[in-house]
Design a protein around this motif. Structure first.
Motif, PDB file in Angstrom:
ATOM      1  N   VAL A 107      32.922  41.611  28.159  1.00  0.00           N
ATOM      2  CA  VAL A 107      32.777  40.909  29.429  1.00  0.00           C
ATOM      3  C   VAL A 107      31.546  41.468  30.113  1.00  0.00           C
ATOM      4  O   VAL A 107      31.373  42.681  30.220  1.00  0.00           O
ATOM      5  CB  VAL A 107      34.025  41.103  30.319  1.00  0.00           C
ATOM      6  CG1 VAL A 107      33.819  40.471  31.676  1.00  0.00           C
ATOM      7  CG2 VAL A 107      35.253  40.533  29.634  1.00  0.00           C
ATOM      8  N   VAL A 108      30.684  40.567  30.588  1.00  0.00           N
ATOM      9  CA  VAL A 108      29.457  40.963  31.260  1.00  0.00           C
ATOM     10  C   VAL A 108      29.602  40.639  32.744  1.00  0.00           C
ATOM     11  O   VAL A 108      30.112  39.594  33.114  1.00  0.00           O
ATOM     12  CB  VAL A 108      28.260  40.197  30.664  1.00  0.00           C
ATOM     13  CG1 VAL A 108      26.983  40.560  31.383  1.00  0.00           C
ATOM     14  CG2 VAL A 108      28.136  40.505  29.183  1.00  0.00           C
ATOM     15  N   ASN A 109      29.177  41.544  33.595  1.00  0.00           N
ATOM     16  CA  ASN A 109      29.194  41.345  35.046  1.00  0.00           C
ATOM     17  C   ASN A 109      30.583  41.003  35.589  1.00  0.00           C
ATOM     18  O   ASN A 109      30.767  39.975  36.236  1.00  0.00           O
ATOM     19  CB  ASN A 109      28.197  40.261  35.453  1.00  0.00           C
ATOM     20  CG  ASN A 109      26.784  40.602  35.069  1.00  0.00           C
ATOM     21  OD1 ASN A 109      26.386  41.761  35.093  1.00  0.00           O
ATOM     22  ND2 ASN A 109      26.011  39.590  34.690  1.00  0.00           N
ATOM     23  N   PRO A 110      31.585  41.859  35.365  1.00  0.00           N
ATOM     24  CA  PRO A 110      32.914  41.560  35.893  1.00  0.00           C
ATOM     25  C   PRO A 110      32.911  41.576  37.419  1.00  0.00           C
ATOM     26  O   PRO A 110      32.191  42.347  38.045  1.00  0.00           O
ATOM     27  CB  PRO A 110      33.778  42.681  35.330  1.00  0.00           C
ATOM     28  CG  PRO A 110      32.836  43.795  35.064  1.00  0.00           C
ATOM     29  CD  PRO A 110      31.528  43.159  34.702  1.00  0.00           C
ATOM     30  N   VAL A 111      33.711  40.688  37.999  1.00  0.00           N
ATOM     31  CA  VAL A 111      33.789  40.553  39.446  1.00  0.00           C
ATOM     32  C   VAL A 111      35.257  40.396  39.839  1.00  0.00           C
ATOM     33  O   VAL A 111      36.000  39.661  39.199  1.00  0.00           O
ATOM     34  CB  VAL A 111      33.000  39.314  39.933  1.00  0.00           C
ATOM     35  CG1 VAL A 111      33.167  39.109  41.420  1.00  0.00           C
ATOM     36  CG2 VAL A 111      31.540  39.438  39.575  1.00  0.00           C
ATOM     37  N   ARG A 112      35.648  41.098  40.892  1.00  0.00           N
ATOM     38  CA  ARG A 112      36.993  40.922  41.451  1.00  0.00           C
ATOM     39  C   ARG A 112      36.898  39.920  42.582  1.00  0.00           C
ATOM     40  O   ARG A 112      36.021  39.990  43.439  1.00  0.00           O
ATOM     41  CB  ARG A 112      37.542  42.247  41.983  1.00  0.00           C
ATOM     42  CG  ARG A 112      38.896  42.088  42.676  1.00  0.00           C
ATOM     43  CD  ARG A 112      39.418  43.431  43.162  1.00  0.00           C
ATOM     44  NE  ARG A 112      38.542  44.047  44.126  1.00  0.00           N
ATOM     45  CZ  ARG A 112      38.753  44.050  45.445  1.00  0.00           C
ATOM     46  NH1 ARG A 112      39.796  43.466  45.948  1.00  0.00           N
ATOM     47  NH2 ARG A 112      37.914  44.663  46.250  1.00  0.00           N
ATOM     48  N   ASN A 113      37.818  38.965  42.608  1.00  0.00           N
ATOM     49  CA  ASN A 113      37.924  37.999  43.692  1.00  0.00           C
ATOM     50  C   ASN A 113      39.251  38.217  44.380  1.00  0.00           C
ATOM     51  O   ASN A 113      40.281  38.350  43.720  1.00  0.00           O
ATOM     52  CB  ASN A 113      37.840  36.570  43.141  1.00  0.00           C
ATOM     53  CG  ASN A 113      36.463  36.255  42.632  1.00  0.00           C
ATOM     54  OD1 ASN A 113      35.590  35.903  43.393  1.00  0.00           O
ATOM     55  ND2 ASN A 113      36.254  36.420  41.334  1.00  0.00           N
ATOM     56  N   GLN A 114      39.230  38.242  45.710  1.00  0.00           N
ATOM     57  CA  GLN A 114      40.424  38.566  46.474  1.00  0.00           C
ATOM     58  C   GLN A 114      40.688  37.506  47.526  1.00  0.00           C
ATOM     59  O   GLN A 114      39.755  36.947  48.112  1.00  0.00           O
ATOM     60  CB  GLN A 114      40.256  39.927  47.147  1.00  0.00           C
ATOM     61  CG  GLN A 114      41.485  40.430  47.855  1.00  0.00           C
ATOM     62  CD  GLN A 114      41.258  41.817  48.429  1.00  0.00           C
ATOM     63  OE1 GLN A 114      40.504  41.981  49.375  1.00  0.00           O
ATOM     64  NE2 GLN A 114      41.912  42.805  47.846  1.00  0.00           N
ATOM     65  N   GLY A 115      41.971  37.230  47.772  1.00  0.00           N
ATOM     66  CA  GLY A 115      42.356  36.314  48.827  1.00  0.00           C
ATOM     67  C   GLY A 115      43.519  36.892  49.610  1.00  0.00           C
ATOM     68  O   GLY A 115      44.384  37.566  49.048  1.00  0.00           O
ATOM     69  N   LEU A 116      43.553  36.638  50.904  1.00  0.00           N
ATOM     70  CA  LEU A 116      44.613  37.136  51.782  1.00  0.00           C
ATOM     71  C   LEU A 116      45.000  36.028  52.750  1.00  0.00           C
ATOM     72  O   LEU A 116      44.134  35.368  53.337  1.00  0.00           O
ATOM     73  CB  LEU A 116      44.120  38.352  52.575  1.00  0.00           C
ATOM     74  CG  LEU A 116      45.032  38.864  53.688  1.00  0.00           C
ATOM     75  CD1 LEU A 116      46.288  39.485  53.104  1.00  0.00           C
ATOM     76  CD2 LEU A 116      44.299  39.857  54.574  1.00  0.00           C
ATOM     77  N   ILE A 117      46.308  35.830  52.900  1.00  0.00           N
ATOM     78  CA  ILE A 117      46.793  34.933  53.940  1.00  0.00           C
ATOM     79  C   ILE A 117      47.838  35.675  54.756  1.00  0.00           C
ATOM     80  O   ILE A 117      48.592  36.495  54.232  1.00  0.00           O
ATOM     81  CB  ILE A 117      47.374  33.615  53.381  1.00  0.00           C
ATOM     82  CG1 ILE A 117      48.473  33.871  52.350  1.00  0.00           C
ATOM     83  CG2 ILE A 117      46.289  32.752  52.793  1.00  0.00           C
ATOM     84  CD1 ILE A 117      49.196  32.618  51.904  1.00  0.00           C
ATOM     85  N   THR A 118      47.841  35.408  56.053  1.00  0.00           N
ATOM     86  CA  THR A 118      48.816  36.009  56.961  1.00  0.00           C
ATOM     87  C   THR A 118      49.469  34.891  57.762  1.00  0.00           C
ATOM     88  O   THR A 118      48.983  33.753  57.780  1.00  0.00           O
ATOM     89  CB  THR A 118      48.149  37.014  57.914  1.00  0.00           C
ATOM     90  OG1 THR A 118      47.126  36.344  58.649  1.00  0.00           O
ATOM     91  CG2 THR A 118      47.533  38.173  57.148  1.00  0.00           C
TER      92      THR A 118
END
Length: 130
Positions: free
Chosen positions: A9-20
């Motif tokens: 895997v090249v250039n791994p990125v974490r994506n995050q989401g939050l709902i309240t």
């Protein structure tokens, strides 16, 4: 993004989401990733609620991959690592965490979407990482 090297895997990125302040009987998209790319794993953590009738939904390129409630995961005994790739854990702090990860990466060309449908009152927040 996929590499020409098998399994790399090249250039791994974490994506995050939050709902309240989550409304009952609502569906919220927590993470949306445009392709092409590889899906390796995800986790969704729910705080609050008492019936576990919150559904975790993973769609890849318009195809449904996962659509299951937290209650169903507990009822099916998917409470530890397993070859199915989906498990649920409950912490002492009244958090439920669903993890998704398959033995092989899943390729997506256009879109990866991680959503939740909340069908229970009292959910304070939901956090997701892909």
């Amino acid at each position: 993004m996929a590499s020409s090297l098998i399994g790399a895997v090249v250039n791994p990125v974490r994506n995050q989401g939050l709902i309240t302040n989550v409304a009952v009987n609502s569906t919220k998209e927590l993470v949306k990733v445009k392709g092409p790319g590889l899906f390796l794993s995800a986790e969704v953590t729910k705080q609050g609620g008492n019936s576990d009738l919150t559904f975790v939904i993973l769609d890849i390129d318009g195809q449904n991959v996962v659509n299951i409630s937290i209650a169903a995961l507990f009822n099916q005994g998917l409470t530890s690592d397993n070859s199915y790739g989906i498990s649920v854990f409950r912490s002492g702090a009244s958090l439920e965490t669903v993890t998704i990860g398959f033995p092989y990466p899943l390729t997506f060309n256009k879109l990866l979407s991680l959503k939740v449908t909340v069908n229970e009152p009292g959910v304070v927040q939901i956090l997701a990482n892909v």
